[in-house]
Design an enzyme around this catalytic site. Sequence first.
Site, PDB file in Angstrom:
ATOM      1  N   ASP A  82      33.381  25.741  45.926  1.00 20.64           N
ATOM      2  CA  ASP A  82      34.802  26.106  45.920  1.00 20.64           C
ATOM      3  C   ASP A  82      35.133  26.884  47.181  1.00 20.64           C
ATOM      4  OD1 ASP A  82      37.397  26.384  45.095  1.00 20.64           O
ATOM      5  OD2 ASP A  82      36.980  27.762  43.455  1.00 20.64           O
ATOM      6  N   LYS A  83      36.423  27.079  47.387  1.00 20.68           N
ATOM      7  CA  LYS A  83      36.884  27.937  48.486  1.00 20.68           C
ATOM      8  C   LYS A  83      37.892  28.946  47.982  1.00 20.68           C
ATOM      9  CE  LYS A  83      40.745  27.739  50.928  1.00 20.68           C
ATOM     10  NZ  LYS A  83      42.110  27.629  50.529  1.00 20.68           N
ATOM     11  N   HIS A  84      38.023  30.044  48.720  1.00 22.73           N
ATOM     12  CA  HIS A  84      39.035  31.048  48.380  1.00 22.73           C
ATOM     13  C   HIS A  84      39.707  31.517  49.658  1.00 22.73           C
ATOM     14  CE1 HIS A  84      40.996  34.356  46.312  1.00 22.73           C
ATOM     15  NE2 HIS A  84      40.700  35.086  47.370  1.00 22.73           N
ATOM     16  N   SER A  85      41.029  31.680  49.600  1.00 20.60           N
ATOM     17  CA  SER A  85      41.766  32.216  50.738  1.00 20.60           C
ATOM     18  C   SER A  85      42.390  33.544  50.325  1.00 20.60           C
ATOM     19  CB  SER A  85      42.845  31.227  51.150  1.00 20.60           C
ATOM     20  OG  SER A  85      43.852  31.886  51.879  1.00 20.60           O
ATOM     21  N   THR A 122      48.373  28.424  44.823  1.00 20.53           N
ATOM     22  CA  THR A 122      47.992  27.018  44.668  1.00 20.53           C
ATOM     23  C   THR A 122      48.508  26.426  43.352  1.00 20.53           C
ATOM     24  OG1 THR A 122      46.067  27.419  46.025  1.00 20.53           O
ATOM     25  CG2 THR A 122      45.978  25.479  44.639  1.00 20.53           C
ATOM     26  N   ARG A 170      44.723  48.855  38.250  1.00 21.88           N
ATOM     27  CA  ARG A 170      44.818  49.143  39.696  1.00 21.88           C
ATOM     28  C   ARG A 170      46.268  49.085  40.152  1.00 21.88           C
ATOM     29  NH1 ARG A 170      41.360  44.630  42.038  1.00 21.88           N
ATOM     30  NH2 ARG A 170      42.174  45.347  44.013  1.00 21.88           N
ATOM     31  N   SER A 185      36.817  41.830  42.441  1.00 18.32           N
ATOM     32  CA  SER A 185      37.831  41.114  41.678  1.00 18.32           C
ATOM     33  C   SER A 185      37.856  39.626  42.043  1.00 18.32           C
ATOM     34  CB  SER A 185      39.199  41.760  41.958  1.00 18.32           C
ATOM     35  OG  SER A 185      40.235  41.008  41.405  1.00 18.32           O
ATOM     36  N   LYS A 189      35.831  36.230  39.523  1.00 14.84           N
ATOM     37  CA  LYS A 189      36.498  35.027  38.975  1.00 14.84           C
ATOM     38  C   LYS A 189      35.918  33.762  39.589  1.00 14.84           C
ATOM     39  CE  LYS A 189      40.654  36.697  39.943  1.00 14.84           C
ATOM     40  NZ  LYS A 189      40.839  38.112  40.153  1.00 14.84           N
ATOM     41  N   LYS A 190      35.648  33.805  40.892  1.00 13.91           N
ATOM     42  CA  LYS A 190      35.113  32.594  41.544  1.00 13.91           C
ATOM     43  C   LYS A 190      33.705  32.293  41.023  1.00 13.91           C
ATOM     44  CE  LYS A 190      38.336  30.962  43.999  1.00 13.91           C
ATOM     45  NZ  LYS A 190      38.820  29.591  43.817  1.00 13.91           N
TER      46      LYS A 190
HETATM   47  N1  URA Z   1      42.966  38.686  44.479  1.00 21.38           N
HETATM   48  C1  URA Z   1      42.285  39.078  43.377  1.00 21.38           C
HETATM   49  O1  URA Z   1      41.945  38.282  42.536  1.00 21.38           O
HETATM   50  N2  URA Z   1      42.006  40.386  43.237  1.00 21.38           N
HETATM   51  C2  URA Z   1      42.344  41.307  44.146  1.00 21.38           C
HETATM   52  O2  URA Z   1      42.049  42.467  43.967  1.00 21.38           O
HETATM   53  C3  URA Z   1      43.055  40.882  45.292  1.00 21.38           C
HETATM   54  C4  URA Z   1      43.346  39.551  45.428  1.00 21.38           C
END
Ligand code: URA
Length: 437
Positions: A82-85, A122, A170, A185, A189-190
């Site tokens: 996967d990728k995350h931006s 997305t 937060r 965080s 999830k990823k």
């Molecule tokens: N995206 C997230 O999922 N968590 C964060 O703290 C910041 C961006």
Amino acid sequence: MSDFDPRSVIAKKRDGHVLDNGEIATFATGLADTTVTDAQGAAFAMAVFLRGLRESERVALTRAMQDSGRTLAWPEGGPVIDKHSTGGVGDCISLVLAPALAALGARVPMISGRGLGHTGGTLDKLEAIPGVTTDLSAGRIGAIVGETGCVIAAAGPDIAPADRRLYALREESATIESPDLITASILSKKLAEGLDALVLDVKTGSGAFMQRKEDALALARMLKHTAEGAGCPTAALVTDMNEPLASAAGNALEVARVLDLLTMADIDNRLWDLSLALGGALLVRAGMAADREAGAARLRRVIEEGRAAERFAAMIAAQGGPKDILERYREILPRAAVIRAVPPAAPGFVTAIDTRRLGEIVVMLGGGRRRQEDRIDPAVGLSEIAGIGQHVGPETPLAVIHAASEESFMAAAEALQGAYTIGSRPLPEPPLILAEL
Ligand code: URA
């Protein structure tokens, strides 16, 4: 009844000591099952914000939040990647990469977010296609990946619930900006997707959360080392967000640019180049390419052959959308009531763009959210956005505005002119990739 007292963990971090894995795991479990109170969760966030975490603590927090809910498990097959931006404007790379990687035999269970503030999300982009749903059960995510190789879905309540709770606390306690907490965080999830490899696109510039390159580099390093500490081979690129990545910003408008690219009808160069660079780096970490250039070449081929477009169409159909998206996307995607170009106040060359402002214009038009619960209009936004170095004048506009009414068009047009700096000489386009880790 456990004798765990969350106050001892908070006090230890408050006083600058290093927490052990057991303490962090117990605290994360307490966040998920609510034995940790709101006050204690917020106090913990503030202690971390002020004192920071060592890498071992960050890895432990990531793992503990990942394990606080369901993690996806996969049968034998291609690598799960996967990728995350970190978020930008006109950043629709996920919609290009998920099907292109799937066409190469990888499995891509992309759990994504919605847009908030000036950056798009997305899920909102995909849902601009009529009928598409991103609220999928873990079973359905697995089935769609099995059928098509890729899926783009929302994180259900059972994915990293400790992060869900801590994130909300937060927001209430002025601790969102902690790099340690951002890292844990994002990655919790990823990594709950059961990944074999990950690529991170950390953006910097006028449209990014981090304006300064040094801050983006520091976050990229932290994300990469923490993900690898948690056992996931990871690449991180620091990339330019001083102008939008695609020539459109807005949900349906970006989907149209993705389909223009996947069908090779018309290509936005920066979108194309960065998709191949990120995908190439990811294929290396997944053991599917010897180096980034070889990975990029494989991706270029599957896109040119139309195999990525076929995967995109299969994924859209599996997620409830139309079966003929490739043939009819221009008719299928929603259109705004007012579509009109905005010229610059005076002709010249684009020397700078307040890219964050462009994202805010999309929100102002109704295409983004100010609060989590806002509804969005998928049709509105900007297209044909002029990039840095481009000549603009009466015949070559700053952008075309897609608005729901004349009134919102007028407000957006004024803001658009204010977002551009025009000079008398062309500037070279800024480099796209600033660092690779
Ligand atoms: N995206 C997230 O999922 N968590 C964060 O703290 C910041 C961006």
